[in-house]
Motif scaffolding. Structure first.
Motif, PDB file in Angstrom:
ATOM      1  N   UNK A 171      53.519  63.473 109.913  1.00 39.71           N
ATOM      2  CA  UNK A 171      52.933  64.170 108.700  1.00 39.71           C
ATOM      3  C   UNK A 171      52.475  62.907 107.777  1.00 39.71           C
ATOM      4  N   UNK A 172      51.393  62.817 107.362  1.00 42.09           N
ATOM      5  CA  UNK A 172      50.829  61.788 106.063  1.00 42.09           C
ATOM      6  C   UNK A 172      49.968  62.487 104.803  1.00 42.09           C
ATOM      7  N   UNK A 173      50.001  61.486 104.198  1.00 43.21           N
ATOM      8  CA  UNK A 173      48.418  62.076 102.995  1.00 43.21           C
ATOM      9  C   UNK A 173      47.529  61.547 103.558  1.00 43.21           C
ATOM     10  N   UNK A 174      46.733  62.928 103.106  1.00 43.86           N
ATOM     11  CA  UNK A 174      45.038  62.096 104.053  1.00 43.86           C
ATOM     12  C   UNK A 174      44.326  61.070 103.541  1.00 43.86           C
ATOM     13  N   UNK A 175      44.631  60.447 102.862  1.00 49.41           N
ATOM     14  CA  UNK A 175      44.355  59.144 101.874  1.00 49.41           C
ATOM     15  C   UNK A 175      45.433  58.175 102.020  1.00 49.41           C
ATOM     16  N   UNK A 191      56.893  51.178 103.999  1.00 49.83           N
ATOM     17  CA  UNK A 191      57.150  51.168 102.289  1.00 49.83           C
ATOM     18  C   UNK A 191      57.154  52.609 102.002  1.00 49.83           C
ATOM     19  N   UNK A 192      57.079  53.581 103.238  1.00 49.16           N
ATOM     20  CA  UNK A 192      56.759  54.128 102.535  1.00 49.16           C
ATOM     21  C   UNK A 192      58.145  55.772 102.716  1.00 49.16           C
ATOM     22  N   UNK A 193      58.730  56.636 101.499  1.00 52.12           N
ATOM     23  CA  UNK A 193      59.715  57.941 102.055  1.00 52.12           C
ATOM     24  C   UNK A 193      59.418  58.649 102.546  1.00 52.12           C
ATOM     25  N   UNK A 194      60.938  58.484 103.631  1.00 51.26           N
ATOM     26  CA  UNK A 194      61.142  59.614 104.850  1.00 51.26           C
ATOM     27  C   UNK A 194      60.970  60.960 103.764  1.00 51.26           C
ATOM     28  N   UNK A 229      56.130  69.123 103.366  1.00 46.86           N
ATOM     29  CA  UNK A 229      54.548  69.638 103.039  1.00 46.86           C
ATOM     30  C   UNK A 229      54.307  69.495 101.729  1.00 46.86           C
ATOM     31  N   UNK A 230      54.618  69.674 100.917  1.00 48.62           N
ATOM     32  CA  UNK A 230      54.001  69.912  99.307  1.00 48.62           C
ATOM     33  C   UNK A 230      54.008  68.181  99.064  1.00 48.62           C
ATOM     34  N   UNK A 231      54.921  67.469  99.146  1.00 48.66           N
ATOM     35  CA  UNK A 231      55.205  65.969  99.137  1.00 48.66           C
ATOM     36  C   UNK A 231      54.390  65.886  99.650  1.00 48.66           C
ATOM     37  N   UNK A 232      54.447  65.515 100.948  1.00 53.62           N
ATOM     38  CA  UNK A 232      53.558  64.619 101.560  1.00 53.62           C
ATOM     39  C   UNK A 232      51.633  64.618 101.036  1.00 53.62           C
ATOM     40  N   UNK A 233      51.484  66.629 100.796  1.00 56.37           N
ATOM     41  CA  UNK A 233      50.327  66.331 100.352  1.00 56.37           C
ATOM     42  C   UNK A 233      50.482  65.792  98.875  1.00 56.37           C
ATOM     43  N   UNK A 234      51.358  65.511  98.187  1.00 57.01           N
ATOM     44  CA  UNK A 234      51.240  65.187  96.770  1.00 57.01           C
ATOM     45  C   UNK A 234      50.498  63.329  97.295  1.00 57.01           C
ATOM     46  N   UNK A 247      46.414  69.477 111.030  1.00 53.97           N
ATOM     47  CA  UNK A 247      46.249  68.629 109.808  1.00 53.97           C
ATOM     48  C   UNK A 247      45.796  69.738 108.946  1.00 53.97           C
ATOM     49  N   UNK A 248      45.730  68.957 107.058  1.00 48.73           N
ATOM     50  CA  UNK A 248      45.425  69.854 106.233  1.00 48.73           C
ATOM     51  C   UNK A 248      44.428  69.170 104.956  1.00 48.73           C
ATOM     52  N   UNK A 249      43.639  69.777 104.479  1.00 53.40           N
ATOM     53  CA  UNK A 249      42.759  69.199 103.538  1.00 53.40           C
ATOM     54  C   UNK A 249      43.169  67.731 102.759  1.00 53.40           C
ATOM     55  N   UNK A 250      44.730  68.347 102.601  1.00 53.98           N
ATOM     56  CA  UNK A 250      45.691  66.779 101.602  1.00 53.98           C
ATOM     57  C   UNK A 250      46.511  66.422 102.757  1.00 53.98           C
ATOM     58  N   UNK A 251      46.250  66.208 104.264  1.00 56.57           N
ATOM     59  CA  UNK A 251      47.645  65.914 105.159  1.00 56.57           C
ATOM     60  C   UNK A 251      46.596  65.661 106.320  1.00 56.57           C
ATOM     61  N   UNK A 252      47.757  64.306 106.749  1.00 56.34           N
ATOM     62  CA  UNK A 252      46.903  64.247 107.897  1.00 56.34           C
ATOM     63  C   UNK A 252      48.238  63.591 109.251  1.00 56.34           C
TER      64      UNK A 252
END
Length: 338
Positions: A171-175, A191-194, A229-234, A247-252
């Motif tokens: 699960x990662x940010x939608x952008x 380069x991402x935090x897990x 979930x909230x950290x991925x979304x932001x 998937x949600x609007x802010x996550x993929x």
């Protein structure tokens, strides 16, 4: 030879798994024995029921006709057995334990048709739930076993595998740049935090092993999957998730290239009769959510050859009694991993 219920079950298993090998594992018989049984059934009915190929088994027109009559009979028999077992114990309340799964809602809904309102106890620790079943605090537990990190299953328990290997997604940010593609390479997440929940038995060990094999030394945040979930979304982290996660609007939710992470889904109880009383409803509920998950559905479609095929993912194997979907190769204290 007269057709019996076991013959109908065998035909449904072959159609559901798309493979004689996987169907034999589901039924707990040797593949040569199942092949012989299928030939005898076909001789009795006067024609081929499946087309055999290297890619698996597909029903013929005659096979589809027979299956259309066999499936309702098998389903009705399962319902009869389930209701009889529930009545035999006086309609007592069923105590369920589970790690997180989107199949839970559908499973509980189906169980209410045969049982009093089931109780649900959720925990991130599969080992803790298995101990509760062994100690008589729960009747059944639906848990996941992280690949490479075997669970400590008490000897007194019986188990049945729902999915031999369910591939885990990310699960990662939608952008996120990698979200533009349906399959993500681990190198794209270097380069991402897990975000990892260390309380999930074996998960951190497995994720760390896979990332290191890919040459990645991850930056890690430890916490629960509700927070994840909230950290991925932001945009603060990426995290492992089940393929049935939406998937949600802010996550993929995306597949990982090569499916390097997997879990085995299994049901545990103290007796075979307790397993068989709840297993069919769990299998149906899992099929339902698998069909609703785009990332998982696409993965399954890649595995299943063109032509008529079962509307669900693979179920497979079991320590005691296995089942499999077409090779589509998962309280209340809560485990937020969804």
């Amino acid at each position: 030879m007269e057709l019996e219920v076991r013959h109908l079950r065998a035909l449904c298993a072959i159609a559901d798994t798309g493979s004689l090998h996987r169907a034999a594992r589901q039924l707990g018989v040797a593949q040569p024995s199942l092949s012989t049984q299928l030939r005898r059934i076909e001789q009795e009915l006067g024609g081929a029921l499946f087309v055999r190929a290297r890619t698996g088994c597909r029903p013929t027109p005659l096979g589809r006709l027979v299956l259309s009559r066999a499936r309702p009979l098998v389903t009705e028999l399962r319902s009869l057995v389930t209701e009889a077992r529930a009545a035999a114990v006086g309609g007592r309340q069923l105590r369920i334990g589970s790690t997180a799964s989107r199949a839970l809602a559908g499973w509980l809904r189906r169980l209410r048709r045969h049982w009093q309102e089931p109780t649900l106890h959720m925990d991130v620790s599969a080992n803790a739930l298995l101990r509760m079943v062994a100690d008589g605090q729960l009747d059944v537990a639906f848990v996941h076993e992280v690949e490479g990190c075997p669970l400590r299953i008490p000897e007194s328990l019986r188990t049945r595998v729902l999915i031999e290997r369910e591939p885990q997604c990310v699960s990662l940010p939608a952008d996120h740049p990698a979200a533009a593609r349906p399959v993500v390479h681990l190198s794209e997440l270097a380069g991402d935090r897990w975000m990892i929940d260390p309380a999930v038995d074996g998960e951190w060990d497995a994720v760390r092993r896979v990332l290191r094999a890919a040459g990645i030394s991850p930056r890690v945040l430890h916490g629960d999957y509700h927070t994840a979930a909230s950290l991925v979304a932001t945009g603060e982290a990426v995290t492992v998730c089940q393929p049935t996660s939406p998937s949600r609007p802010e996550t993929a939710v995306r597949r990982l290239y090569g499916d390097p992470l997997g879990v085995r889904l299994l049901l545990a109880a103290r007796t075979d009769s307790e397993l068989e009383g709840v297993y069919p409803d769990l299998a149906d509920a899992y099929r339902e959510v698998a069909r609703q998950a785009p990332a998982y559905r696409e993965w399954l479609e890649d595995l299943v050859p063109p032509g008529p095929r079962p509307p669900a993912p693979p179920f497979d194997g079991s320590r005691q009694t296995p089942m499999s979907l077409p090779s589509a190769r998962y309280t209340a204290t809560t485990d937020g991993r969804t």
